[in-house]
Enzyme design. Structure first.
Site, PDB file in Angstrom:
ATOM      1  CE1 TYR A 176      39.645  42.254  42.533  1.00 38.30           C
ATOM      2  CE2 TYR A 176      37.653  41.872  41.250  1.00 38.30           C
ATOM      3  CZ  TYR A 176      38.912  42.442  41.372  1.00 38.30           C
ATOM      4  OH  TYR A 176      39.415  43.201  40.346  1.00 38.30           O
ATOM      5  CE  LYS A 202      38.999  45.933  42.511  1.00 40.88           C
ATOM      6  NZ  LYS A 202      40.076  46.952  42.555  1.00 40.88           N
TER       7      LYS A 202
END
Length: 244
Positions: A167, A171
């Site tokens: 994750y 990002k």
């Protein structure tokens, strides 16, 4: 809808921050398309906002499906001829908590990047001609402070020990993509920025955030509505620049 009314599309908008972003944009007078993978669910969510008197319509859009993206673009082109605002809100977190970065499976990395990065790029590329057809298009990429490489390497930062690597790195890649696209668009009226919504109480973190959803949608809405003097290629939260 009036001819002068802005048209926005928010991905992943059937719940949480996405749904609230739709509400706040519509409250600001923007005709907003609530996009979700399931047209029925998107329609139900849009109906609730319509009942509040807000200018909202549903649109089916699975950001990981090329045919679905193409169909959504065709629908927006036919109905409106342009798109003023694209909020790339859709995202997932599937890292297994408790596993070290080197222990996360390759499937976890691929699944995460397929939605959080590759789908975001695909949606942006597909809608870019309609955004360029608007007087001053705006793209908002919903990232996270967890994508900040500078903060992850700083032992004094609040996220130093929060390593959900697939994750986080997805990002970081969204932030990097934003900078590349901003460079391409630097001499046009179109602006693209990336934002951190805050540590929001959502389904993604089982409601363990620090702020409520309405606060979490504010930065996306603010960046969607910036004027000609607004930033291009920035990473921010509620007007504060964040470290890359």
């Amino acid at each position: 809808m009036t001819v002068s009314q802005k048209i926005a599309l928010v991905t992943g908008a059937t719940r949480g921050i996405g749904l609230e972003t739709v509400r706040q944009l519509a409250q600001a007078g923007v005709h907003t398309l609530l996009a979700g993978r399931n047209r029925e669910r998107a329609g139900e969510a849009a109906s609730r906002l319509q009942a509040e008197g807000l200018p909202v319509d549903a649109i089916a859009l699975d950001v990981t499906d090329g045919k679905s993206i193409a169909a959504a673009v065709a629908e927006v082109r036919e109905r409106y001829g342009r798109l003023d605002i694209l909020v790339n809100n859709a995202g997932i977190l599937v890292d297994e908590f408790g596993r070290a970065p080197s222990e996360q499976t390759l499937d976890t990395w691929r699944t995460t990047f397929d939605t959080n990065l590759f789908a975001l790029i695909a949606v942006t590329q597909a809608f870019l001609p309609l955004l360029k057809a608007a007087p001053a298009g705006r793209i908002v990429n919903v990232s996270s402070i967890l994508g900040s490489i500078a903060l992850h390497k700083d032992p004094a930062s609040p996220i130093y020990d929060f390593k959900v690597p697939a994750y986080n790195v997805s990002k970081s890649a969204v932030n990097a993509w934003t900078v590349q696209l901003a460079y391409e668009l630097r001499d046009t009226p179109l602006k693209v920025n990336t934002i951190h919504p805050g540590y929001v109480k959502t389904d993604m973190n089982s409601g363990e955030g620090a702020i409520e959803i309405p606060e979490g949608a504010k930065t996306s809405v603010e960046m969607a509505l910036i004027g000609a003097d607004g930033p291009n290629g920035s990473f921010s939260h509620l007007g504060q620049e964040l470290p890359w």
